[in-house]
Design a protein around this motif. Structure first.
Motif, PDB file in Angstrom:
ATOM      1  N   ALA A  37     -39.111  11.194-125.096  1.00  0.00           N
ATOM      2  CA  ALA A  37     -37.757  11.753-125.209  1.00  0.00           C
ATOM      3  C   ALA A  37     -36.839  10.780-125.949  1.00  0.00           C
ATOM      4  O   ALA A  37     -36.035  11.198-126.789  1.00  0.00           O
ATOM      5  N   PHE A  38     -36.967   9.487-125.643  1.00  0.00           N
ATOM      6  CA  PHE A  38     -36.150   8.486-126.331  1.00  0.00           C
ATOM      7  C   PHE A  38     -36.449   8.461-127.827  1.00  0.00           C
ATOM      8  O   PHE A  38     -35.539   8.431-128.670  1.00  0.00           O
ATOM      9  N   CYS A  40     -37.650  10.872-129.640  1.00  0.00           N
ATOM     10  CA  CYS A  40     -37.137  12.107-130.239  1.00  0.00           C
ATOM     11  C   CYS A  40     -35.634  12.012-130.474  1.00  0.00           C
ATOM     12  O   CYS A  40     -35.129  12.442-131.515  1.00  0.00           O
ATOM     13  N   ASN A  41     -34.904  11.442-129.506  1.00  0.00           N
ATOM     14  CA  ASN A  41     -33.458  11.295-129.662  1.00  0.00           C
ATOM     15  C   ASN A  41     -33.118  10.319-130.780  1.00  0.00           C
ATOM     16  O   ASN A  41     -32.175  10.556-131.554  1.00  0.00           O
ATOM     17  N   VAL A  42     -33.866   9.231-130.889  1.00  0.00           N
ATOM     18  CA  VAL A  42     -33.611   8.264-131.966  1.00  0.00           C
ATOM     19  C   VAL A  42     -33.907   8.899-133.315  1.00  0.00           C
ATOM     20  O   VAL A  42     -33.155   8.707-134.293  1.00  0.00           O
ATOM     21  N   GLN A  44     -33.730  12.123-134.070  1.00  0.00           N
ATOM     22  CA  GLN A  44     -32.672  13.082-134.338  1.00  0.00           C
ATOM     23  C   GLN A  44     -31.407  12.369-134.807  1.00  0.00           C
ATOM     24  O   GLN A  44     -30.755  12.809-135.764  1.00  0.00           O
ATOM     25  N   TYR A  45     -31.047  11.280-134.153  1.00  0.00           N
ATOM     26  CA  TYR A  45     -29.866  10.508-134.547  1.00  0.00           C
ATOM     27  C   TYR A  45     -30.013   9.973-135.974  1.00  0.00           C
ATOM     28  O   TYR A  45     -29.075  10.043-136.773  1.00  0.00           O
TER      29      TYR A  45
END
Length: 65
Positions: A37-38, A40-42, A44-45
């Motif tokens: 999840a981390f 994926c968030n990085v 996306q950012y």
């Protein structure tokens, strides 16, 4: 240059696939679900940041100054 050797036929693995048990355990996730999840968030950012930079560069390039 070496002479090419004739190709040998490859045995079909369909027989082996039929014999496998359908209840195989899934592979463990290397970083765990929180790590995935981390990441994926990085990702996306970073994509949003990159697109923002491209838009700002295009605006700067076509600005009527």
């Amino acid at each position: 240059m070496e002479e090419a050797q004739p190709l040998k036929p490859v045995k079909d693995d369909k027989e082996n696939k039929d014999n496998k048990d359908e209840t195989e355990e899934p592979m463990p996730v290397p970083f765990g679900m929180m790590g995935v999840a981390f990441l994926c968030n990085v990702l996306q950012y970073s994509v949003f940041l990159g697109l923002t930079m491209v838009v700002l560069m295009v605006i700067h390039y076509f600005a009527p100054f």
